[in-house]
Design an enzyme around this catalytic site. Sequence first.
Site, short mmCIF file in Angstrom:
data_model
loop_
_atom_site.label_atom_id
_atom_site.label_comp_id
_atom_site.label_asym_id
_atom_site.label_seq_id
_atom_site.Cartn_x
_atom_site.Cartn_y
_atom_site.Cartn_z
N GLU A 165 70.67 -0.79 -12.84
CA GLU A 165 70.19 -2.13 -13.21
C GLU A 165 69.09 -2.02 -14.26
OE1 GLU A 165 69.33 -4.72 -9.87
OE2 GLU A 165 67.78 -5.76 -11.02
N GLU A 191 70.92 -8.17 -14.74
CA GLU A 191 70.13 -9.30 -14.25
C GLU A 191 69.60 -10.08 -15.46
OE1 GLU A 191 67.50 -8.63 -10.92
OE2 GLU A 191 65.98 -9.92 -11.81
N HIS A 219 66.01 -10.04 -16.52
CA HIS A 219 65.56 -8.80 -17.16
C HIS A 219 65.98 -8.80 -18.63
CE1 HIS A 219 65.73 -6.59 -12.99
NE2 HIS A 219 64.91 -7.62 -13.00
N ASP A 260 69.75 -12.50 -6.80
CA ASP A 260 68.43 -11.84 -6.79
C ASP A 260 67.44 -12.90 -7.27
OD1 ASP A 260 66.24 -10.26 -6.91
OD2 ASP A 260 67.13 -8.70 -8.16
N ASP A 278 62.54 -14.62 -11.27
CA ASP A 278 63.65 -14.61 -10.30
C ASP A 278 63.97 -15.99 -9.76
OD1 ASP A 278 64.07 -11.85 -10.47
OD2 ASP A 278 62.62 -11.40 -8.91
N HIS A 321 67.64 -3.56 0.18
CA HIS A 321 67.01 -2.25 0.01
C HIS A 321 66.90 -1.64 1.41
CE1 HIS A 321 65.27 -4.63 -3.32
NE2 HIS A 321 65.16 -3.52 -3.98
N ASP A 362 59.12 -11.56 -14.45
CA ASP A 362 60.39 -11.72 -13.75
C ASP A 362 60.20 -12.79 -12.67
OD1 ASP A 362 62.97 -10.97 -13.11
OD2 ASP A 362 62.41 -9.16 -12.02
N ASP A 411 73.10 -9.60 -11.13
CA ASP A 411 72.04 -10.18 -10.29
C ASP A 411 71.75 -11.56 -10.85
OD1 ASP A 411 71.71 -8.28 -8.40
OD2 ASP A 411 69.73 -7.60 -9.04
C1 XLS Z 1 63.53 -6.13 -9.67
C2 XLS Z 1 64.94 -5.88 -9.44
C3 XLS Z 1 65.27 -5.46 -8.01
C4 XLS Z 1 66.62 -4.83 -7.95
C5 XLS Z 1 66.87 -4.06 -6.70
O1 XLS Z 1 63.13 -6.70 -10.66
O2 XLS Z 1 65.68 -6.99 -9.82
O3 XLS Z 1 65.15 -6.54 -7.14
O4 XLS Z 1 67.63 -5.78 -8.09
O5 XLS Z 1 65.93 -3.07 -6.51
NI NI Z 2 67.74 -7.31 -9.49
NI NI Z 3 64.46 -8.46 -11.13
#
Ligand code: XLS
Ligand code: NI
Ligand code: NI
Length: 439
Positions: free
Chosen positions: A235, A271, A274, A342, A312, A104, A310, A299
């Site tokens: 996304e 992703e 998500h 991610d 991750d 970012h 989330d 992602d």
């Molecule tokens: C958040 C998103 C973020 C995007 C980029 O949940 O995954 O990290 O990938 O802004």
């Molecule tokens: Ni992401």
């Molecule tokens: Ni995310």
Amino acid sequence: MAAQGEFFAGISKIQYVPSAAAGDVMCFKHYNAEEVLMGRKMEAWLRFSVCYWHSFCGTGADPFGFPTLQRPWNEGTPMESAKKRLGAAFEFFTKLGVKYYTFHDRDMAPEGPTLEETNRNLDEMTDLALQLQCQTGVKVLWVTCNLFAHPRYMNGAATNPDCHVLAYAGAQVKKGLDVAKKLGADNFVFWGGREGFLSTHNTDVAAELKHMANFFRMAVDYKEKIGLKCQFLIEPKPKEPCKHQYDYDAMSVIGFLKHYGLENHFKLNIEPNHTTLAGHCYEHDIVLASAFGMLGSVDSNTGSPDLGWDTDQFPMDIRNTTMVMKTIVEQGGLQPGGLNFDAKVRRESTDLEDLFIAHIGAMDAFARGLRNAVRIIEEGLLARMVKERYSSFSDGIGRKVEEGTASLEEMETFIKQNGEPKVTSGKQEKYESIFNHYI
Ligand code: XLS
Ligand code: NI
Ligand code: NI
């Protein structure tokens, strides 16, 4: 200068050692970058990318606890630590042998008191990033603008009820696109963190969606104006931080893009964490986006489906990576997109080497997924079974339905002539058993 000191002392370039013992987690046992599968190098099928925000900005803080991850690059003024962070990140990319990174705008350089100062910080940091890219050959998979963290964006960015805030977001994205051009990014991502609503009482949903579409149109116009050659990606995510996000899942985004005539300018960055938050199975949005020719990048992470947020986590499940790679190989690859991690190490994984272990483990999981997918595709058994399952559409009345030239009257005539269809087994367990054979 970006800091050149060794942040990961004692760790050298990660090697491919297929015979390594189970306990040796600092080498690849499956990922062999140069090996060719189905006419393409592994590294070209996988196009791995390290994300800046989790791996170099993450502190381990959560809503209940303070930072747990002490990182040696988090020292000095915000600009000093940004430079150290950049040095650490490139040391990490090169030692890991990953050719792409994502960030970012605000991960790379701190925000200043005015837009001008913020942009100056970004200019200084991206000058350094460009030097390091040239020295190492590491490239930007995608860049994105953080349009969700600053308090000004609490009610959204492109969907904010106040056009003054939307304008700020527009100015920020303009700079983000300039940065993408300067660094030669392959893609640019829009993730609509706060593009959604918490209450329908105070929200004009139709207006917000139109504003968002018009915002995207401005981005497309500016991209064309500056001759930026990169793929735009949206996304999807259903919630968090908003209660309801407009980019809920792949089909919502595809419907939105088609409704506003934007579908030729965007693809999707899916992703899986998500996807599962949206109540779908892990591979759902990958498969759906690909079916519409809209799967642009991934992602690659995973969640804990028993939780509603989330998390991750690094993707370590071979079944999942096989499903993802099967879809990617079937569509001919992901380029110019890639597999962006991610993902963050757990806040309890406090050693610096855990950053390596996590990425190596996930890369190996994807290498195994790729090998499995290639075997599934080359042997073709599952594909033949699916083809056979739909064979009634290859001639006669089925062919007419397939081509979109059939009518309901013809359906009726067909049934009068042929009567009841026979019951056909879906054979799900047979497919599952065969799939497991390749895992
Ligand atoms: C958040 C998103 C973020 C995007 C980029 O949940 O995954 O990290 O990938 O802004
Ligand atoms: Ni992401
Ligand atoms: Ni995310």
